[in-house]
Design an enzyme around this catalytic site. Structure first.
Site, PDB file in Angstrom:
ATOM      1  CD  GLU A  75      -2.977  -0.972   2.038  1.00 39.23           C
ATOM      2  OE1 GLU A  75      -3.823  -1.943   2.193  1.00 39.23           O
ATOM      3  OE2 GLU A  75      -2.899  -0.224   3.089  1.00 39.23           O
ATOM      4  CD  GLU A 135      -3.346  -5.492   4.039  1.00 34.21           C
ATOM      5  OE1 GLU A 135      -4.261  -4.666   4.416  1.00 34.21           O
ATOM      6  OE2 GLU A 135      -2.088  -4.826   4.118  1.00 34.21           O
TER       7      GLU A 135
END
Length: 478
Positions: A173, A379
């Site tokens: 991320e 995720e």
């Protein structure tokens, strides 16, 4: 959208589908001053008054550094086939430069060996937001040199673990690292400089490209090199041209700023236009885009909730409902003319709307963006206010329903032609949830923060059954 609406959806997942869970170093390890580790930006940030809920920090976290063998045994008991974890840069290379600390590397060697001994595939993420503080003091991600330091670090870890670890991710991320860390300031290092955030985004991209090359220079060719992006499923409030333009701006800053150069070797032209009031992008040097645009072996996608946006009403006042923490400073540099809206539906404890269709949408988008590139859901999960019941168990039917819905969306995407190879539940354990401290529980395994005792929740048992069989049990079946 039940599977019955798509008769072509298979009942089970492919036999080789990888079933895993994920964590990150600062959120679970603790032992922040042991074996040569020095502070990262999250150590500094979490010990700064007012930056985290209740002043909480990861000094002990859930003590995975000392309890990893028990945690691996728990994964094996649940039936997981893979474990995605991150390496603490400042545990391996305390100043962000120079030779490795072998004691730090030894921890990850032991962890990998323990996983392999239990038949669990390790998946390594090199960077999950914990930049060594000394590198931040030298300018952090807005400085070009940090990307080169990352490549050196990637080579060190690749040399140490590449013979036994086949699945690698350079960054997790990078959007959060760049824009929450340097624009809105709700994440470490807590800076609020729009220009610095865009510089950081470019240098994170550069770090990915340089790091991927460094890994490949020292690892067997069989190993997969990937990156985990939290690209957004952005939806316009209406089909009004102003709302469509707003959605494009947010999509460029949430997704295109990373997948543009990483997958296609170019930033979106519309991104340059939208951010022209902030930067002229003069830090993108000749040759950078070629360095970033390294071939990938797979792409990781992180997904939690979609974004709903419109053109902003200049007269409207109030908090920015983008789901990324409270700050007077926006994580969206150059696009103050966009408003965020809560999507309808049930919400998790984070206030995020539960919408599995966004995951299906994201998977299918990247099947088109990068045809032929295997995808992993690196995720996906939900926070709920979990409690231990009088029977000593943790019943979390809402999380089971959440997982059933999102795994059904993955299964639909596979039926629609997407090459999805695996799914990593976020998270294995309740842990330090960044600026929210310990107040948000994402774990499939409950952690009593006073005793650090682990208790698998109903969702862990349900997910374990899914992993063992490749089929989704009914909600309430466990």
């Amino acid at each position: 959208m039940p599977d019955s609406e798509n008769p072509a959806t298979p009942v089970t997942f492919p036999p080789a589908f990888l079933w895993g869970a994920a964590t990150s170093a600062y959120q679970i390890e603790g032992a922040v001053r042991e074996d040569g580790r020095t502070p990262s930006i999250w150590d500094t940030f979490s010990h700064t008054p007012g930056k985290t809920a209740g002043g909480e920090h990861g000094d002990i976290a859930v003590d995975h550094y000392h309890r990893y063998r028990d945690d691996v045994a728990l994964m094996a008991e649940l039936g997981l086939g893979a474990y995605r974890f991150s390496v603490s840069w400042s545990r391996v290379q305390p100043t962000g430069r120079g030779p490795a600390v072998q004691k730090g590397l030894d921890f990850y060697r032991r962890l990998v060996d323990e996983l392999l001994s239990k038949g669990i595939k390790p998946a390594v993420t090199l960077y999950h937001w914990d930049l060594p503080q000394e590198l931040e003091d030298a300018g952090g991600w807005p400085e070009r040199d940090t990307a080169y330091r990352f490549a050196e670090y990637a080579q060190i870890v690749g040399e140490a673990l590449g013979d036994r670890v086949e699945h690698w991710m350079t960054l997790n991320e990078p959007w959060c690292a760049a824009f929450l860390g340097y624009a809105s300031g709700v994440h470490a290092p807590g800076r609020t400089d729009p220009l610095a955030s865009l510089r950081a985004a470019h240098h994170l991209n550069l770090a990915h490209g340089l790091g991927a090359s460094a890994l490949r220079s020292v690892m067997p060719a069989r190993n997969q090199v990937a990156i985990a992006l939290n690209s957004a499923a952005v939806r316009p409030l209406s089909q009004d041209p102003a709302d469509l333009a707003a959605a494009r701006k947010i999509d460029d800053l949430a997704s295109g700023v990373f997948h543009g150069p990483i997958l296609h070797g170019a930033y979106p032209e519309s991104l340059y236009v939208a951010t022209a009031g902030v930067t002229d992008w003069d830090y993108v040097l000749d040759g950078d885009l070629a360095l970033i645009n390294q071939p990938l072996d797979a792409l990781g996608l992180n997904y939690y909730t979609p974004s709903l946006v419109s053109a902003a009403d200049p007269a409207a006042k109030g908090p920015r409902a983008d789901g990324h923490g409270a700050s007077e400073h926006s994580p969206w540099p150059g696009v103050d003319d966009v408003a965020f809206h809560q999507t309808p539906g049930d919400r998790t404890e984070m206030g995020w709307t539960i919408d599995p269709t966004g995951l299906h949408e994201l998977i299918m988008r990247y099947s088109r963006e990068a045809p032929g590139l295997p995808l992993y859901i690196t995720e996906n999960g939900a926070a709920y206010d979990d409690k231990i019941d009088s029977d000593g168990r943790v019943h979390d039917p809402d999380r089971v329903a959440y997982l059933h819905g999102h795994l059904s969306a993955v299964r639909r995407a596979i039926a629609d032609g997407a090459d999805v190879r695996g799914y990593f539940l976020w998270s294995l354990l309740d842990n330090f949830e960044w600026a929210y401290g310990y107040g948000k529980r994402f774990g499939a395994v409950y952690v009593d923060y006073a005793t650090l005792e682990r208790t698998p929740k109903t969702s862990a048992l349900w997910y374990g059954q899914t992993a063992r069989t490749g089929a989704l049990p009914e909600v309430g079946a466990v």
